[in-house]
Design an enzyme around this catalytic site. Sequence first.
Site, PDB file in Angstrom:
ATOM      1  CG  HIS A  69      -1.715   1.261   1.390  1.00 22.94           C
ATOM      2  ND1 HIS A  69      -1.766   1.954   2.589  1.00 22.94           N
ATOM      3  CD2 HIS A  69      -2.488   1.959   0.514  1.00 22.94           C
ATOM      4  CE1 HIS A  69      -2.548   3.022   2.434  1.00 22.94           C
ATOM      5  NE2 HIS A  69      -2.988   3.042   1.190  1.00 22.94           N
ATOM      6  CB  SER A  70       0.925   4.263   0.352  1.00 26.49           C
ATOM      7  OG  SER A  70       1.253   5.619   0.252  1.00 26.49           O
ATOM      8  CE1 TYR A  71       9.496   3.557   0.895  1.00 33.88           C
ATOM      9  CE2 TYR A  71       8.659   2.223   2.702  1.00 33.88           C
ATOM     10  CZ  TYR A  71       9.722   2.649   1.923  1.00 33.88           C
ATOM     11  OH  TYR A  71      10.989   2.186   2.160  1.00 33.88           O
ATOM     12  N   GLY A  73       4.401  -0.028  -2.120  1.00 32.13           N
ATOM     13  CA  GLY A  73       4.594  -0.422  -3.508  1.00 32.13           C
ATOM     14  C   GLY A  73       6.056  -0.439  -3.909  1.00 32.13           C
ATOM     15  CG  HIS A 209      -3.735   7.111   0.001  1.00 34.53           C
ATOM     16  ND1 HIS A 209      -3.203   6.371  -1.039  1.00 34.53           N
ATOM     17  CD2 HIS A 209      -2.739   7.212   0.929  1.00 34.53           C
ATOM     18  CE1 HIS A 209      -1.949   6.057  -0.762  1.00 34.53           C
ATOM     19  NE2 HIS A 209      -1.645   6.544   0.430  1.00 34.53           N
TER      20      HIS A 209
END
Length: 227
Positions: A69-71, A73, A209
């Site tokens: 998720h988010s970072y 990735g 998000h």
Amino acid sequence: MATFVLVHGSWLGGWAWKRVAPRLRASGHTVLCPSLAPAGPGVGLSTHIAEIVALIDRHDLIDVVLVGHSYGGMVVAGAGYERPQRIRRLVHLDAYFPSPGQSAFDLQPVLRDACDAAAALRPEREAWLIPPFGFGAMGLSGADLEWVTSLARPMNRATHEEPLPGPASGPPHPPATYIRFGGSPFFADAAETALRRGARLLTVQDAGHMAPITDHERLCAVLGRTS
């Protein structure tokens, strides 16, 4: 049934999956939710990649659905290059979708600018830290905002400055799925990049998000389609 390894985003920990993991387990999946190393000397993107690789090796995991998720990735992309034979699929949740040589700051220069502005207001000895910020703008409010803010921790700036290691050319491996959160403006470009590079694209309509916290039921339904 799948083995899910869930990798959290910036400033969070394995606790961020407390609503997602039980639902996946109730469906019969195995779920691991590691917490990445917090801020400290020498901690960068490569540190976090190595931690996920070590977890896969330590538990002798195979056929893994590795979710970031988010970072996160950035982290799962790196682990995918390190252990492709053990990973069934990479899943990017409203996340970075990098190529080798790219950093998080390269992909989102506006985040670098925000971190620079924040660093200018702190003592020089803390310039290497990225403090938590922006959870309200990410869609959290009320009790959820209080909960996340109380547990969030700073990160080393190197996590976002360090480029993704990996081969200079060749197709992404393992195969990837990108799950876009339809109500989030932060990673629209990443979703387009993923689709252009051959990733399967799924969408959680109208989700913000922080959907692992605010929209976990619909997110789990979509995650089940990636296994």
